[in-house]
Design an enzyme around this catalytic site. Structure first.
Site, mmCIF file in Angstrom:
data_model
loop_
_atom_site.group_PDB
_atom_site.id
_atom_site.type_symbol
_atom_site.label_atom_id
_atom_site.label_comp_id
_atom_site.label_asym_id
_atom_site.label_seq_id
_atom_site.Cartn_x
_atom_site.Cartn_y
_atom_site.Cartn_z
ATOM 1 N N GLU A 102 -14.791 7.824 14.593
ATOM 2 C CA GLU A 102 -15.032 8.294 13.228
ATOM 3 C C GLU A 102 -16.461 7.953 12.805
ATOM 4 O OE1 GLU A 102 -13.064 10.098 10.955
ATOM 5 O OE2 GLU A 102 -15.114 10.124 10.231
ATOM 6 N N LEU A 123 -17.574 8.783 9.491
ATOM 7 C CA LEU A 123 -17.724 8.939 8.035
ATOM 8 C C LEU A 123 -18.396 7.727 7.417
ATOM 9 C CD1 LEU A 123 -15.530 7.043 6.317
ATOM 10 C CD2 LEU A 123 -13.958 8.808 7.018
ATOM 11 N N LYS A 134 -22.824 -1.208 -0.705
ATOM 12 C CA LYS A 134 -23.701 -0.079 -1.030
ATOM 13 C C LYS A 134 -23.058 0.649 -2.201
ATOM 14 C CE LYS A 134 -21.700 3.483 1.843
ATOM 15 N NZ LYS A 134 -21.939 4.529 2.810
ATOM 16 N N ARG A 145 -16.674 -5.806 1.738
ATOM 17 C CA ARG A 145 -16.640 -6.483 3.035
ATOM 18 C C ARG A 145 -18.058 -6.634 3.584
ATOM 19 N NH1 ARG A 145 -12.143 -3.023 6.214
ATOM 20 N NH2 ARG A 145 -13.136 -1.350 5.052
ATOM 21 N N ASN A 170 -23.884 3.448 15.526
ATOM 22 C CA ASN A 170 -23.973 2.450 14.451
ATOM 23 C C ASN A 170 -25.084 1.441 14.726
ATOM 24 O OD1 ASN A 170 -22.104 3.462 12.734
ATOM 25 N ND2 ASN A 170 -20.589 1.843 12.986
ATOM 26 N N LYS A 202 -20.180 -5.833 12.208
ATOM 27 C CA LYS A 202 -19.219 -6.098 13.289
ATOM 28 C C LYS A 202 -19.528 -5.270 14.542
ATOM 29 C CE LYS A 202 -15.280 -3.014 12.424
ATOM 30 N NZ LYS A 202 -15.397 -2.095 13.539
ATOM 31 N N LYS A 259 0.841 -1.209 0.000
ATOM 32 C CA LYS A 259 0.000 0.000 0.000
ATOM 33 C C LYS A 259 0.868 1.248 0.000
ATOM 34 C CE LYS A 259 -4.342 -1.160 2.262
ATOM 35 N NZ LYS A 259 -5.259 -0.980 3.362
ATOM 36 N N CYS A 277 -18.678 -2.288 8.961
ATOM 37 C CA CYS A 277 -18.947 -1.759 10.301
ATOM 38 C C CYS A 277 -20.252 -2.178 10.954
ATOM 39 C CB CYS A 277 -18.795 -0.244 10.273
ATOM 40 S SG CYS A 277 -17.063 0.189 10.020
HETATM 41 P P1 NAD Z 1 -8.942 -0.978 6.798
HETATM 42 O O1 NAD Z 1 -8.796 -2.432 6.974
HETATM 43 O O2 NAD Z 1 -9.406 -0.416 5.505
HETATM 44 O O3 NAD Z 1 -7.541 -0.276 7.131
HETATM 45 C C1 NAD Z 1 -6.761 -0.581 8.240
HETATM 46 C C2 NAD Z 1 -5.287 -0.365 7.849
HETATM 47 O O4 NAD Z 1 -4.471 -0.487 9.032
HETATM 48 C C3 NAD Z 1 -4.753 -1.391 6.859
HETATM 49 O O5 NAD Z 1 -4.213 -0.714 5.735
HETATM 50 C C4 NAD Z 1 -3.661 -2.144 7.641
HETATM 51 O O6 NAD Z 1 -2.574 -2.536 6.829
HETATM 52 C C5 NAD Z 1 -3.247 -1.087 8.644
HETATM 53 N N1 NAD Z 1 -2.572 -1.610 9.856
HETATM 54 C C6 NAD Z 1 -2.920 -2.654 10.631
HETATM 55 N N2 NAD Z 1 -2.056 -2.771 11.672
HETATM 56 C C7 NAD Z 1 -1.149 -1.774 11.540
HETATM 57 C C8 NAD Z 1 0.000 -1.362 12.288
HETATM 58 N N3 NAD Z 1 0.365 -1.976 13.411
HETATM 59 N N4 NAD Z 1 0.705 -0.296 11.850
HETATM 60 C C9 NAD Z 1 0.358 0.348 10.718
HETATM 61 N N5 NAD Z 1 -0.725 0.005 9.967
HETATM 62 C C10 NAD Z 1 -1.458 -1.035 10.372
HETATM 63 O O7 NAD Z 1 -9.903 -0.501 7.983
HETATM 64 P P2 NAD Z 1 -10.924 0.734 7.962
HETATM 65 O O8 NAD Z 1 -12.161 0.370 7.244
HETATM 66 O O9 NAD Z 1 -10.194 1.973 7.608
HETATM 67 O O10 NAD Z 1 -11.320 0.789 9.520
HETATM 68 C C11 NAD Z 1 -10.405 1.222 10.491
HETATM 69 C C12 NAD Z 1 -11.152 1.428 11.810
HETATM 70 O O11 NAD Z 1 -12.075 2.521 11.663
HETATM 71 C C13 NAD Z 1 -11.994 0.252 12.275
HETATM 72 O O12 NAD Z 1 -11.956 0.185 13.676
HETATM 73 C C14 NAD Z 1 -13.388 0.595 11.805
HETATM 74 O O13 NAD Z 1 -14.388 0.008 12.597
HETATM 75 C C15 NAD Z 1 -13.403 2.096 11.989
HETATM 76 N N6 NAD Z 1 -14.325 2.817 11.094
HETATM 77 C C16 NAD Z 1 -14.408 2.467 9.778
HETATM 78 C C17 NAD Z 1 -15.234 3.187 8.922
HETATM 79 C C18 NAD Z 1 -15.366 2.821 7.460
HETATM 80 O O14 NAD Z 1 -16.196 3.445 6.775
HETATM 81 N N7 NAD Z 1 -14.638 1.875 6.933
HETATM 82 C C19 NAD Z 1 -15.950 4.285 9.416
HETATM 83 C C20 NAD Z 1 -15.834 4.615 10.763
HETATM 84 C C21 NAD Z 1 -15.007 3.887 11.591
HETATM 85 C C1 UGA Z 2 -21.794 3.454 8.533
HETATM 86 C C2 UGA Z 2 -22.295 4.722 9.252
HETATM 87 O O1 UGA Z 2 -23.309 5.331 8.466
HETATM 88 C C3 UGA Z 2 -21.150 5.713 9.470
HETATM 89 O O2 UGA Z 2 -21.605 6.825 10.228
HETATM 90 C C4 UGA Z 2 -20.024 5.000 10.236
HETATM 91 O O3 UGA Z 2 -18.919 5.837 10.403
HETATM 92 C C5 UGA Z 2 -19.600 3.759 9.477
HETATM 93 O O4 UGA Z 2 -20.747 2.881 9.291
HETATM 94 C C6 UGA Z 2 -18.588 2.957 10.227
HETATM 95 O O5 UGA Z 2 -18.555 2.948 11.438
HETATM 96 O O6 UGA Z 2 -17.853 2.304 9.503
HETATM 97 P P1 UGA Z 2 -21.131 2.821 6.045
HETATM 98 O O7 UGA Z 2 -20.832 1.467 6.579
HETATM 99 O O8 UGA Z 2 -20.173 3.458 5.115
HETATM 100 O O9 UGA Z 2 -21.335 3.856 7.249
HETATM 101 O O10 UGA Z 2 -22.518 2.726 5.281
HETATM 102 P P2 UGA Z 2 -24.012 3.225 5.494
HETATM 103 O O11 UGA Z 2 -24.324 4.247 4.498
HETATM 104 O O12 UGA Z 2 -24.299 3.547 6.901
HETATM 105 O O13 UGA Z 2 -24.796 1.910 5.105
HETATM 106 C C7 UGA Z 2 -24.625 0.709 5.864
HETATM 107 C C8 UGA Z 2 -25.492 -0.387 5.287
HETATM 108 O O14 UGA Z 2 -26.877 -0.108 5.511
HETATM 109 C C9 UGA Z 2 -25.328 -0.557 3.775
HETATM 110 O O15 UGA Z 2 -25.339 -1.911 3.436
HETATM 111 C C10 UGA Z 2 -26.546 0.161 3.208
HETATM 112 O O16 UGA Z 2 -26.944 -0.314 1.957
HETATM 113 C C11 UGA Z 2 -27.583 -0.151 4.282
HETATM 114 N N1 UGA Z 2 -28.678 0.842 4.302
HETATM 115 C C12 UGA Z 2 -28.441 2.111 4.706
HETATM 116 C C13 UGA Z 2 -29.955 0.450 3.916
HETATM 117 O O17 UGA Z 2 -30.189 -0.726 3.546
HETATM 118 N N2 UGA Z 2 -30.962 1.375 3.970
HETATM 119 C C14 UGA Z 2 -30.757 2.649 4.368
HETATM 120 O O18 UGA Z 2 -31.728 3.441 4.380
HETATM 121 C C15 UGA Z 2 -29.466 3.028 4.742
#
Ligand code: NAD
Ligand code: UGA
Length: 430
Positions: free
Chosen positions: A150, A152, A321, A328, A209, A264, A35, A261
């Protein structure tokens, strides 16, 4: 301010790029050498609307750097940890192994006072564990551990970074608060910076969430109810959403929620509750219903082709979505796998998720090059992800391709009258 971000995934990369855009000096560290190599060569490693331009701009002006060496966090006033916290394969609790490794790795590079901000979604009390890890491995380190959850959404990560509904900061330390006020100065007159205790902040993330997942569960059940009772789900959702106490968002029925998210975090919150001697009955019911819904949707699709010999189904949408390449925990992938158990031939297409889906589905399905290719000789076309491209479907193109002119829209994104006028059998939710 120098800011270090550990983990350059769906959260870490937009976060790092966003802070660089705001003028901070950012270093993003990831243990995945491939990466970092890609990012350093100017290749973005995930799809997010608007991210690539900002990434290139800030990389080229030197405000953001990428490294696989943890020692590069040295000198950062804030170290943001954004590594994954996936479900533990056995217990289903959030697995803290990546987070604890990151905490221990950064500890020896903390010299002057540093704020260690946990952006990963972590169980209540994790801030205490991280503080202990750092103090034990570097007793002279001056630092505060802060919870910085976070919120987003994937597909809107850049928009959400610059336009958050709120910024929640969990800390009781005045010193940490001063540093975070500086980091978030741009947002002070734009949104609420909500300071709460570290544990409350950790809980806010899971509760938010879980609540949204429950809302999706609710509207999916109401869609089932509408189907049986003769009401129309769009009208019902609109009527409900106009009540300000309910709100119009998260009232779209679908094949079940997915993503890295909701599944989990609902599971982790339910486990956490049981661990402290209480029970989140609503969340537990949501998890169960959502699992069943995906199987129910697969059965619904299979029923549509049960009278055909050697049926072929076109699947539009593989990501969890629209607007992301992330597959995932995608309901679409789970439904595809279930349909394969029925022995149905599948032709699948997704505008951005094909590469990620290929790594899971391998050669079990035909990966089509377009909507048209997916629908070639199909008995039914099923929409599983709400991509904008699918909303503009060209019926005349499909007419000459499909064996049976039938669409099953499990995201309710098409206009029913248009589909009927074009000569298609059109079925949807609710
Ligand atoms: P991701 O798997 O996309 O990214 C995690 C990254 O961390 C990977 O690139 C991995 O290589 C790296 N990593 C792991 N161990 C490491 C280390 N020791 N040092 C440096 N890098 C390391 O995960 P993500 O979707 O970005 O989610 C990260 C966290 O944020 C999770 O706890 C998730 O629940 C939370 N979160 C995710 C979202 C989302 O939309 N994906 C939104 C809000 C919160
Ligand atoms: C969600 C939350 O919306 C974010 O605020 C949070 O930061 C994030 O999880 C996280 O912790 O990772 P995200 O997983 O990107 O964001 O997607 P959403 O837009 O929330 O949708 C989640 C799931 O619900 C999707 O499969 C979507 O299709 C479904 N959904 C959402 C529905 O089926 N109907 C709806 O009206 C809204």
């Amino acid at each position: 301010m120098k800011v270090a971000v550990i983990g350059t995934g769906y959260v870490g990369l937009p976060t790092g790029v966003g802070f660089a855009e705001l003028g901070h000096e950012v270093v993003c560290v990831d243990s995945n050498a491939d990466k970092i190599k890609d990012l350093n060569s100017g290749k973005i490693t995930l799809f997010e609307e608007g991210l690539e331009d900002l990434f290139l701009k800030n990389k080229n002006n030197g405000r953001i750097k990428f490294s696989k060496n943890i020692e590069d966090v040295q000198g950062a006033k804030v170290i943001i940890i954004a590594v994954g916290t996936p479900p533990h394969p056995v217990s289903k609790e959030a697995d803290m192994k990546y987070l604890f490794v990151a905490a221990s790795e950064i500890s020896e590079y903390i010299c002057d006072y540093t704020v260690v901000a946990i952006k990963s979604t972590v169980p209540v009390g994790t801030g205490d564990d991280v503080a202990e890890i750092i103090s034990k491995s570097n007793p002279s380190a001056e630092f505060d551990v802060v919870s910085l959850p976070e919120f987003l959404r994937e597909g809107f990560a850049v928009y959400d970074f610059f336009n958050p509904d709120r910024i929640v900061i969990g800390t009781d330390s005045k010193r940490a608060r001063a540093v975070l006020d500086e980091l978030y100065e741009y947002f002070t007159d734009k949104t609420t910076l909500l300071y709460v205790s570290r544990k409350s902040s950790e809980a806010i993330k899971y509760a938010s969430n879980s609540f949204l997942a429950v809302k999706v569960h609710f509207i999916n059940e109401v869609a089932d109810f509408c189907e049986k009772s003769g009401a129309k789900i769009e009208e019902v959702a609109k009527g409900m959403g106009l009540d300000e106490r309910i709100g119009p968002k998260f009232l779209r029925p679908g094949p079940g929620y997915g993503g890295s998210c909701f599944p989990k975090d609902t599971m982790a919150m339910a486990q956490m509750a049981r661990k402290v001697g209480t029970q989140l009955n609503l969340v537990e019911a949501t998890i169960k219903y959502n699992d069943q819904r995906k199987l129910e949707m697969a059965k619904r699709i299979a029923d549509e082709v049960s009278s055909e010999a050697n049926p072929t189904v076109a699947i539009l949408g593989l990501t969890f979505k629209g607007g992301t390449d992330d597959v995932r925990e995608s309901p679409a992938i789970e439904i595809v796998c279930e349909l394969l158990n029925y022995g149905i031939k599948l032709r699948v297409y997704d505008p951005k998720g094909m590469d990620n889906a290929k790594s899971i589905l391998n050669d079990s399905v035909y990966f089509a090059e377009s909507i048209k290719d997916a629908c070639d000789r199909a008995d039914v076309c099923v929409i599983l992800t709400e991509w904008e491209d699918f909303k503009k479907i060209d019926y005349s193109e499909l007419k000459n391709k499909m064996k049976i002119l039938k669409i099953l829209d499990l995201r309710n994104i098409l206009n029913q009258d248009e589909a009927l006028r074009a000569g298609f059998i059109y079925k949807k939710l609710g």
